[in-house]
Design an enzyme around this catalytic site. Structure first.
Site, PDB file in Angstrom:
ATOM      1  N   LYS A   2       0.831  -1.207   0.000  1.00  0.00           N
ATOM      2  CA  LYS A   2       0.000   0.000   0.000  1.00  0.00           C
ATOM      3  C   LYS A   2       0.863   1.254   0.000  1.00  0.00           C
ATOM      4  CE  LYS A   2      -3.852  -2.265   2.341  1.00  0.00           C
ATOM      5  NZ  LYS A   2      -4.779  -2.258   3.490  1.00  0.00           N
ATOM      6  N   CYS A  36     -12.145  -7.576  12.676  1.00  0.00           N
ATOM      7  CA  CYS A  36     -11.045  -8.520  12.888  1.00  0.00           C
ATOM      8  C   CYS A  36      -9.742  -7.734  12.956  1.00  0.00           C
ATOM      9  CB  CYS A  36     -11.001  -9.566  11.768  1.00  0.00           C
ATOM     10  SG  CYS A  36     -10.198  -8.991  10.246  1.00  0.00           S
ATOM     11  N   CYS A  52      -8.448  -3.149   8.389  1.00  0.00           N
ATOM     12  CA  CYS A  52      -8.782  -2.377   7.184  1.00  0.00           C
ATOM     13  C   CYS A  52      -9.164  -0.929   7.489  1.00  0.00           C
ATOM     14  CB  CYS A  52      -9.901  -3.067   6.413  1.00  0.00           C
ATOM     15  SG  CYS A  52      -9.393  -4.637   5.679  1.00  0.00           S
TER      16      CYS A  52
END
Length: 565
Positions: free
Chosen positions: A211, A474, A478
């Site tokens: 990223k 989780c 994200c």
């Protein structure tokens, strides 16, 4: 000497004929709504994930039906900028070809669709292609969507930074023609032995996802330090001259495995703007060559840098580029929020930032948000800009059109609702019911949870002050929860790990405070901490900084040692 045992995905990539696999055969198979297990990994490189509705799993199992398979497709939109014409096409696809009938703005400045039947995938990709949009490399072990500061107020500097984000996105795309062959009906190319198909990625691509982000100080809305590779703009006047390069960030970890940890990027130094692509390629090829291909949980760039050491990694970058880093330039890293409402830019055009709860663009009772953005797109002459906080900017509005755009926004519930500073700074991931990794709710639950936190802030008299709160289903991270002043990470249905202590600006990670607790316990903890905070805080002290200074949690200075310690 025994042969090195690689992760399963490495063999899949090697045998895939540059990401082709048997995707075409799976697409042609109508007896199931799914792809084969191996192809489920390869389709990620093409921009989508196979999912199923977890709310319906048990019901369908009792009926002896396969899970209700569908797909999430994510687009590649460098810097989050698209035209009104593109937005109208994106909206039409969502309405006609997805079961969710909605668009979701992501935390990486792009959009994604949920609830796509397998039979509609090719149509969607071809429709996007007609609008110069695609989904290649939006997922998978490649460079993902490149983020860039979206605020167009200082438009000249932004445009210069955005140009580099676009170049980074375009230059780091996979070269394979598999995407065009499978989805756009291009003629299949035959690869000859020894032919260099992927000059940067090689036959097995990167060990894991990668990223990038381009930040324009003082804004840190792209959370630049949470990325594998980041470029912090350095300007002289209003001219971009170079970047401070940072590398080694990443949010993902695994519950209970101390060898995994989130990490913020290291500052490597200053580079000239014209050398940006050279340095990006050097970092990516080092990660390609040095990254862990045995254990995917330890395969991100952050672990490569920790394993080899900062100085060794830096020396290798300089060797591959033939250029020495200059000392880091002084810049101010500040707010991670968006500039809501109207702001006038240096070009005298106006820019309207709209808050989109959870990034979900959908018509709701009394708030037809999707219709509103569609109507604005029909008359807007500028562009649409998606933000990493899951919001959207109607950018480049001439003064003569300002009243029209504002009227449409208010008419459709896109303006007029009071948004607290905390809500405006906070984000959540999709989680249930579609994400296969989710252990707990996030997007669906988060707005109600924030309302309860806001009530506590009001009770203690500091509702006007923003706190960065993030929730994920989780620990893959994200929504970047480990860089939040208050981070909530799903552990089980209705249960979360509570993290505290990140800086408001995104320059320090948080740390586990309470594990596996439910809403009542979380709110009780925050109630007590808020009471202490308003009594003991120093002038201008943010909540995250207070929790560290007062010893509620220890500062995470070296993630490899401190995050779990």
């Amino acid at each position: 000497m025994s042969e090195q045992k690689l992760a399963v995905n490495e063999y899949l990539k090697t045998d895939s004929d540059y990401l082709r696999g048997t995707i075409q055969e799976g697409l042609d198979t109508a007896v199931t709504g799914a792809f084969s297990e191996g192809d489920q990994q390869l389709i990620k490189f093409h921009g989508f994930y196979q999912q199923d509705d977890r709310d319906l799993r048990n019901e369908r199992k009792e009926q002896k039906l396969e899970p209700l398979y569908s797909f999430m497709l994510r687009a590649r939109v460098a810097g989050g900028v698209c035209s009104p014409e593109q937005w109208l096409a994106v909206d039409k696809i969502a309405s006609n070809l997805t079961s969710s009938n909605s668009i979701r703005l992501t935390t990486r400045q792009t959009f994604q669709y949920h609830g796509i039947p397998k039979r509609n995938l090719k149509t969607i990709i071809q429709d996007l292609d007609r609008e110069a949009l695609d989904s290649i490399a939006a997922c998978g072990d490649v460079n993902r969507n490149v983020m860039c500061n979206p605020n167009p107020v200082e438009s000249k500097l932004h445009q210069q930074a955005y140009a580099y984000a676009k170049q980074l996105s375009d230059n780091m795309l996979p070269h394979t023609k598999a995407y065009a062959e499978i989805w756009l009906d291009d003629e299949k190319l035959v690869t000859t032995e020894g032919e260099e198909v992927e000059p940067v990625y090689g036959k097995t691509y990167l060990p894991r996802k990668f990223k990038m982000a381009v930040a324009v100080p003082p804004d840190n809305d792209v959370d630049v330090y949470t990325n594998d590779l980041g470029f912090v703009a350095v300007a002289e006047g209003d001219e971009l001259v170079g970047f401070n390069m940072v590398a080694g960030g990443g949010m993902g970890s695994t519950h209970g495995e101390v060898s995994t940890f989130p990490r913020l990027a290291d500052d490597f130094g200053y580079i000239k703007a014209e050398d940006t692509l050279k340095f990006a390629e050097a970092v990516m090829t080092i990660q390609r060559d040095w990254g862990n291909r045995e254990n995917r949980k330890l395969s991100r760039l952050k672990y490569t840098i920790v394993k080899h050491g900062f100085e060794t990694f830096k020396a290798e970058i300089e060797a591959r580029t033939g250029i020495k880093f200059e000392p880091k330039r002084d810049v101010v890293i500040g707010d991670r929020g968006d500039r809501y409402g109207w702001k006038q830019g240096v070009d005298d055009n106006w820019h309207l930032t709209l808050f989109i709860e959870g990034g979900r663009v959908k018509d709701l009772p009394g708030q037809p948000l999707q219709t509103g953005l569609r109507e604005i797109a029909k008359v807007h002459k500028g562009d649409f800009r998606m933000t990493s906080n899951q919001n959207i900017i109607i950018a480049g509005v001439p003064s003569a059109d300002k009243e029209l755009v504002e009227g449409l926004a208010r008419q459709h519930g896109l303006l007029g609702k009071l948004i607290t500073e905390t809500r405006g700074h906070s984000i959540a991931c999709v989680a249930l019911p579609t994400c296969a990794l989710a252990m707990a709710e996030a997007e669906r639950y988060f707005p109600d949870f924030l309302t309860k936190v806001e009530a506590l802030q009001e009770k203690h008299g500091f509702l006007d002050q923003g706190i960065v709160i993030r929730m994920t289903g989780c620990p893959n991270g994200c929504a970047r929860p480990f860089a939040a002043e208050i981070g909530l990470v799903g552990k089980a249905p209705g249960r979360y790990n509570l993290y505290l202590g990140a800086s408001f600006e995104g320059t320090r990670l948080n740390k586990l405070y309470r594990e596996n607790i439910q809403e009542a316990e979380i709110l009780a903890e925050l109630d007590s901490l808020f009471a202490q905070y308003v009594t003991e805080r120093q002038a201008g002290e943010t909540f995250g900084n207070y929790t560290v200074r007062s010893g509620v949690v220890a500062a995470v200075l070296d993630a490899a040692k401190d995050f779990h310690g």
